[in-house]
Design an enzyme around this catalytic site. Structure first.
Site, PDB file in Angstrom:
ATOM      1  N   THR A  61      11.224 -11.117   2.710  1.00  0.00           N
ATOM      2  CA  THR A  61      12.302 -11.060   3.694  1.00  0.00           C
ATOM      3  C   THR A  61      13.273  -9.931   3.352  1.00  0.00           C
ATOM      4  O   THR A  61      13.795  -9.875   2.243  1.00  0.00           O
ATOM      5  CB  THR A  61      13.077 -12.389   3.747  1.00  0.00           C
ATOM      6  OG1 THR A  61      12.172 -13.453   4.009  1.00  0.00           O
ATOM      7  CG2 THR A  61      14.135 -12.347   4.834  1.00  0.00           C
ATOM      8  N   ASP A  65       9.375 -13.078  -2.199  1.00  0.00           N
ATOM      9  CA  ASP A  65       9.872 -13.228  -0.830  1.00  0.00           C
ATOM     10  C   ASP A  65      10.026 -11.827  -0.252  1.00  0.00           C
ATOM     11  O   ASP A  65      10.791 -11.012  -0.764  1.00  0.00           O
ATOM     12  CB  ASP A  65      11.226 -13.955  -0.849  1.00  0.00           C
ATOM     13  CG  ASP A  65      11.802 -14.205   0.553  1.00  0.00           C
ATOM     14  OD1 ASP A  65      11.171 -13.785   1.546  1.00  0.00           O
ATOM     15  OD2 ASP A  65      12.886 -14.807   0.638  1.00  0.00           O
ATOM     16  N   ASP A 111      14.290  -3.640   5.333  1.00  0.00           N
ATOM     17  CA  ASP A 111      15.686  -3.219   5.466  1.00  0.00           C
ATOM     18  C   ASP A 111      16.171  -2.548   4.179  1.00  0.00           C
ATOM     19  O   ASP A 111      16.942  -1.584   4.221  1.00  0.00           O
ATOM     20  CB  ASP A 111      16.578  -4.421   5.776  1.00  0.00           C
ATOM     21  CG  ASP A 111      16.178  -5.121   7.059  1.00  0.00           C
ATOM     22  OD1 ASP A 111      15.656  -4.452   7.962  1.00  0.00           O
ATOM     23  OD2 ASP A 111      16.390  -6.345   7.145  1.00  0.00           O
ATOM     24  N   ALA A 135       0.815  -1.222   0.000  1.00  0.00           N
ATOM     25  CA  ALA A 135       0.000   0.000   0.000  1.00  0.00           C
ATOM     26  C   ALA A 135       0.844   1.264   0.000  1.00  0.00           C
ATOM     27  O   ALA A 135       0.305   2.374  -0.086  1.00  0.00           O
ATOM     28  CB  ALA A 135      -0.944   0.001   1.203  1.00  0.00           C
TER      29      ALA A 135
END
Length: 315
Positions: free
Chosen positions: A257, A255, A261, A228
């Site tokens: 993950t 993915d 970061d 979003a």
């Protein structure tokens, strides 16, 4: 004066990743893919993102003197990150994260801190010259609060801006928030920190979130909401009139993950280059979306050429 250095004080983990069609229920056993051991950790991921994209990056952290530690050191260094102040500690394992990825690309993560839990003030002392050079300090919460607080204090004293990611989420002292120039949180962390409902965080253009941020003395923040996009708050108005909604490119996730970061590292890169917060957040959203299209954390982060091609295809 700074040389645009992005300083990351944080974690380095070996990610132990298994993919499966769906997450298991309590007490249930499922068969997954072959185990992959890949470099990760929130701090290392942020540093690798910024380094791979051409930033001037240095890291302070701690590894075990083991094979996983060498894996992490090599991955970070190969991305152009200065690693002279990443310590190798005897008698402790490199931090690890056990990650399950389901068929929709969502993940669950359990972290064992290992050497990250041994990172201390002595390592900050040894890296004093990095604080003097830094333009931006990146912090998250996979190392001790003592280290996070001390690093933030030293960075502010040296004239650097502090970019704090409240992940993995937990209670934080008001002192840390007062040392933070820009707060990066996802919608769930924002609800917990600001005592809002999940619906209130993103509703009415961020009005409730801005009011709550002001109550906590946080003038500048980015609240992410996955596909979003994000809401950027770059002022101190109670009515939310400073809020800017930043969309994220639409992708099919492989993915997720390390996508948060990647957003953080890219945000730091553009802030260090002088971008306004909303402009930097738009760039970071593109980097985070790119990362979702590949498996793994650091392995999914783009080079400038890859990002340019991706951006052109999603214009």
């Amino acid at each position: 004066m700074t040389d645009g250095l992005i300083l990351v004080v944080g974690s380095l983990n070996a990610d132990l990743v298994v993919q499966t069609a769906r997450f298991p229920q309590p007490g249930e056993t499922l068969t997954g893919s072959e185990l992959r051991v890949i470099p990760g950790g929130k701090g290392a991921n942020q540093a690798v993102t910024a380094g791979r994209l051409g930033g001037n990056v240095a890291m302070v952290g701690a590894l075990g003197a083991d094979a996983n530690g060498q894996l992490l050191r090599d991955s970070v260094a190969e991305s152009g990150v200065e690693t002279a102040h990443v310590a190798s500690l005897e008698g402790v394992a490199t931090g690890t994260a056990v990650i399950t990825v389901d068929g929709a690309g969502e993940n669950t993560i359990i972290v064992s801190p290992g050497a990250n839990g041994r990172l201390g003030i002595a390592e900050l002392d040894a890296a004093a010259e990095l604080f003097d050079r830094a333009a931006i300090l990146c912090l998250s919460l996979e190392v001790s609060m003592e280290v996070v607080l001390e690093a933030a204090s030293r960075a502010r004293a040296a004239g650097a801006r502090v970019l704090l990611n409240l992940s993995p989420y937990g209670p934080v002292p008001d002192e840390l928030l007062s040392l933070t120039n820009i707060l990066l949180i996802n919608e769930h962390e924002a609800a917990d920190l600001l005592e809002l409902t999940a619906e209130q965080v993103l509703s009415e253009g961020g009005k409730h979130t801005r009011a709550a941020l002001t109550e906590r003395g946080i003038p500048r923040a980015v609240v992410t909401a996955g596909a979003a996009g994000s809401i950027v708050f770059d002022g101190a108005t109670r009515d939310g009139s400073d809020a800017v909604v930043v969309p994220a490119p639409r992708v099919t996730a492989v993915d997720t993950t390390g996508c948060g970061d990647a957003f953080m590292g890219a945000l730091a890169l553009r802030l260090a280059a002088g971008d306004q917060l909303a402009v930097a957040a738009a760039y970071a959203a593109t980097v985070g979306s790119f990362a979702a299209t590949r498996a793994g954390a650091q392995a999914s982060y783009p080079t400038p050429a890859e990002l340019a091609e991706f951006t052109a295809s999603h214009a």
